[in-house]
Design a protein around this motif. Structure first.
Motif, PDB file in Angstrom:
ATOM      1  N   PRO A   1      -1.458  -1.263  10.117  1.00 11.26           N
ATOM      2  CA  PRO A   1      -1.551  -2.503   9.331  1.00 11.26           C
ATOM      3  C   PRO A   1      -2.940  -3.122   9.308  1.00 11.26           C
ATOM      4  O   PRO A   1      -3.402  -3.569   8.252  1.00 11.26           O
ATOM      5  N   SER A   2      -3.639  -3.131  10.439  1.00  9.79           N
ATOM      6  CA  SER A   2      -4.959  -3.755  10.466  1.00  9.79           C
ATOM      7  C   SER A   2      -5.952  -2.958   9.619  1.00  9.79           C
ATOM      8  O   SER A   2      -6.826  -3.534   8.959  1.00  9.79           O
ATOM      9  N   SER A   3      -5.808  -1.631   9.601  1.00 10.17           N
ATOM     10  CA  SER A   3      -6.696  -0.795   8.787  1.00 10.17           C
ATOM     11  C   SER A   3      -6.411  -0.978   7.298  1.00 10.17           C
ATOM     12  O   SER A   3      -7.334  -0.963   6.472  1.00 10.17           O
ATOM     13  N   ARG A   4      -5.140  -1.165   6.952  1.00 11.45           N
ATOM     14  CA  ARG A   4      -4.789  -1.425   5.551  1.00 11.45           C
ATOM     15  C   ARG A   4      -5.411  -2.747   5.101  1.00 11.45           C
ATOM     16  O   ARG A   4      -5.986  -2.848   4.011  1.00 11.45           O
ATOM     17  N   ALA A   5      -5.291  -3.761   5.957  1.00 13.68           N
ATOM     18  CA  ALA A   5      -5.864  -5.067   5.624  1.00 13.68           C
ATOM     19  C   ALA A   5      -7.378  -4.976   5.500  1.00 13.68           C
ATOM     20  O   ALA A   5      -7.972  -5.548   4.577  1.00 13.68           O
ATOM     21  N   GLU A   6      -8.011  -4.258   6.409  1.00 15.13           N
ATOM     22  CA  GLU A   6      -9.465  -4.126   6.383  1.00 15.13           C
ATOM     23  C   GLU A   6      -9.934  -3.423   5.111  1.00 15.13           C
ATOM     24  O   GLU A   6     -10.927  -3.830   4.489  1.00 15.13           O
ATOM     25  N   ALA A   7      -9.224  -2.372   4.711  1.00 19.82           N
ATOM     26  CA  ALA A   7      -9.598  -1.642   3.499  1.00 19.82           C
ATOM     27  C   ALA A   7      -9.464  -2.529   2.263  1.00 19.82           C
ATOM     28  O   ALA A   7     -10.338  -2.540   1.384  1.00 19.82           O
TER      29      ALA A   7
ATOM     30  N   THR B   1       0.806  -1.223   0.000  1.00 15.89           N
ATOM     31  CA  THR B   1       0.000   0.000   0.000  1.00 15.89           C
ATOM     32  C   THR B   1       0.841   1.277   0.000  1.00 15.89           C
ATOM     33  O   THR B   1       0.320   2.360   0.252  1.00 15.89           O
ATOM     34  N   THR B   2       2.115   1.151  -0.327  1.00 10.64           N
ATOM     35  CA  THR B   2       2.956   2.343  -0.476  1.00 10.64           C
ATOM     36  C   THR B   2       3.709   2.367  -1.809  1.00 10.64           C
ATOM     37  O   THR B   2       4.140   3.431  -2.250  1.00 10.64           O
TER      38      THR B   2
ATOM     39  N   ARG C   1     -11.531   6.508  -6.618  1.00 10.28           N
ATOM     40  CA  ARG C   1     -11.142   6.044  -7.953  1.00 10.28           C
ATOM     41  C   ARG C   1     -10.277   4.788  -7.890  1.00 10.28           C
ATOM     42  O   ARG C   1     -10.558   3.790  -8.581  1.00 10.28           O
ATOM     43  N   LEU C   2      -9.224   4.804  -7.087  1.00  8.66           N
ATOM     44  CA  LEU C   2      -8.329   3.645  -7.028  1.00  8.66           C
ATOM     45  C   LEU C   2      -9.078   2.408  -6.541  1.00  8.66           C
ATOM     46  O   LEU C   2      -8.933   1.318  -7.108  1.00  8.66           O
ATOM     47  N   ASP C   3      -9.898   2.575  -5.511  1.00  6.43           N
ATOM     48  CA  ASP C   3     -10.666   1.442  -4.990  1.00  6.43           C
ATOM     49  C   ASP C   3     -11.595   0.874  -6.055  1.00  6.43           C
ATOM     50  O   ASP C   3     -11.645  -0.346  -6.279  1.00  6.43           O
TER      51      ASP C   3
ATOM     52  N   ARG D   1       0.234   5.470  -2.014  1.00  4.13           N
ATOM     53  CA  ARG D   1       0.806   5.865  -0.726  1.00  4.13           C
ATOM     54  C   ARG D   1      -0.053   6.936  -0.051  1.00  4.13           C
ATOM     55  O   ARG D   1      -0.312   6.870   1.158  1.00  4.13           O
ATOM     56  N   MET D   2      -0.520   7.890  -0.824  1.00  2.00           N
ATOM     57  CA  MET D   2      -1.343   8.959  -0.266  1.00  2.00           C
ATOM     58  C   MET D   2      -2.670   8.405   0.250  1.00  2.00           C
ATOM     59  O   MET D   2      -3.144   8.789   1.322  1.00  2.00           O
ATOM     60  N   PHE D   3      -3.283   7.482  -0.500  1.00  2.00           N
ATOM     61  CA  PHE D   3      -4.573   6.934  -0.093  1.00  2.00           C
ATOM     62  C   PHE D   3      -4.492   6.195   1.240  1.00  2.00           C
ATOM     63  O   PHE D   3      -5.441   6.209   2.026  1.00  2.00           O
ATOM     64  N   TYR D   4      -3.361   5.546   1.496  1.00  2.00           N
ATOM     65  CA  TYR D   4      -3.233   4.737   2.711  1.00  2.00           C
ATOM     66  C   TYR D   4      -2.381   5.408   3.784  1.00  2.00           C
ATOM     67  O   TYR D   4      -2.048   4.778   4.788  1.00  2.00           O
ATOM     68  N   ASP D   5      -2.070   6.658   3.586  1.00  2.00           N
ATOM     69  CA  ASP D   5      -1.267   7.382   4.566  1.00  2.00           C
ATOM     70  C   ASP D   5      -1.993   7.446   5.914  1.00  2.00           C
ATOM     71  O   ASP D   5      -3.173   7.797   5.983  1.00  2.00           O
ATOM     72  N   GLY D   6      -1.301   7.095   6.974  1.00  2.00           N
ATOM     73  CA  GLY D   6      -1.882   7.145   8.309  1.00  2.00           C
ATOM     74  C   GLY D   6      -2.602   5.880   8.733  1.00  2.00           C
ATOM     75  O   GLY D   6      -3.030   5.762   9.879  1.00  2.00           O
ATOM     76  N   TYR D   7      -2.738   4.912   7.823  1.00  2.00           N
ATOM     77  CA  TYR D   7      -3.393   3.646   8.156  1.00  2.00           C
ATOM     78  C   TYR D   7      -2.419   2.743   8.910  1.00  2.00           C
ATOM     79  O   TYR D   7      -1.257   2.606   8.514  1.00  2.00           O
TER      80      TYR D   7
END
Length: 292
Positions: A251-257, A41-42, A216-218, A243-249
């Protein structure tokens, strides 16, 4: 001669050491998964690689696809030994110790949690040939049926509009997906799969934070996974802003998204399968081993 007490203590010590080693192995695998998710996600190229592997293995969890991607570079179709047995294939003896470590559900449904297991790539197996589904092609009855089934997956109205330049477009103002029938079937399928994802994200206006560009990316990722599942040629989305879309997430939030994207793509694809291949879909729904 060892006493009974010594034997009991020795066994207890071994059990404790084994438990501690398993705990350490689980923690290490969790760290590997989290690192893989952050990398995916980066870095745009890694995101696209992940998306392709996830699209080809939509039944597998995001975490396990990420783990496999980093342990088995070049993997294409993956699964547990149970999964491959269901396909009429078997893991080769020479590859049994070369699988990717992943988290799998217990065989006993009464047990909770996840255990460490292994995924293997198709290249590590032998047996019955795996025949991919026939790709959808323009101006064929199967493509016509697929488009009708795809339209059934939209949560909003659908209307024809030959004035729009795109093959399909979701208008959030009136909760309608407009389709330009002048485009080819393939172009409409690709565009419609993506626009349905936009419409689902908007949730008929209940998602107050909806902005088309933000999703858009999603949405393009969902469309790509659906297209790839049905053999419709489609380029992966431009992931330069991942990277911008997932900034501040975390690991668990990245996986959930990412799981939400997988879930949406799987839901849409399963809806198509139920109408195109009803018996095959029923059999797949009854198979749960190796599905995580």
């Amino acid at each position: 001669m060892a006493s009974i007490s010594d034997i009991i203590k020795g066994r207890a010590d071994r059990d404790q050491a084994r438990t501690e080693q398993l705990r350490a192995d689980r923690e290490n695998l969790s760290h590997m998964r989290d690192s893989a998710l952050e990398d995916i996600t980066t870095k745009p190229d890694r995101y696209q690689q992940y998306l392709t592997l996830q699209a080809d293995n939509v039944r597998c969890s995001v975490g396990n696809v990420a783990l496999t991607m980093y342990q088995l570079p070049g993997a294409t179709r993956i699964g547990s030994t149970d999964f491959w047995h269901q396909q009429g294939r078997y893991v080769m003896d020479t590859a049994m110790n070369s699988g990717a470590k992943v988290f799998v559900p217990p065989r006993d449904p009464k047990r909770r949690g996840y255990f460490m297991g292994n995924y293997y790539d198709i290249s590590q197996t032998t047996g019955k040939p795996v025949i991919p589904p026939a790709p959808l092609e323009d101006k064929t009855p199967r493509m016509t049926a697929a488009l009708a089934a795809l339209m059934d997956q939209t949560p909003v109205a659908i209307a024809a509009d030959e004035e729009i330049s795109a093959a399909a477009y979701y208008n959030e103002a009136d909760f309608t997906i407009y389709i330009n029938p002048a485009h080819t079937d393939t172009e409409i399928f690709k565009a419609l799969a993506t626009e349905i994802a936009f419409a689902r994200a908007h949730d008929r206006g209940y998602n107050k934070g909806y902005r088309r560009e933000a999703y858009r990316l999603d949405s393009e990722s969902v469309g790509y996974m659906v297209c790839r599942r049905f053999g419709v040629a489609c380029a992966p989305p431009d992931a330069k802003m991942v990277r911008m879309f997932y900034d501040g997430y975390d690991p668990s939030s990245r996986a959930e998204a990412l799981e939400q994207l997988r879930g949406t793509a799987r839901s849409i694809g399963d809806g198509l399968d139920q109408q195109l291949n009803p018996r095959q879909q029923e059999r797949q729904n009854n198979r749960r081993h190796g599905s995580r």
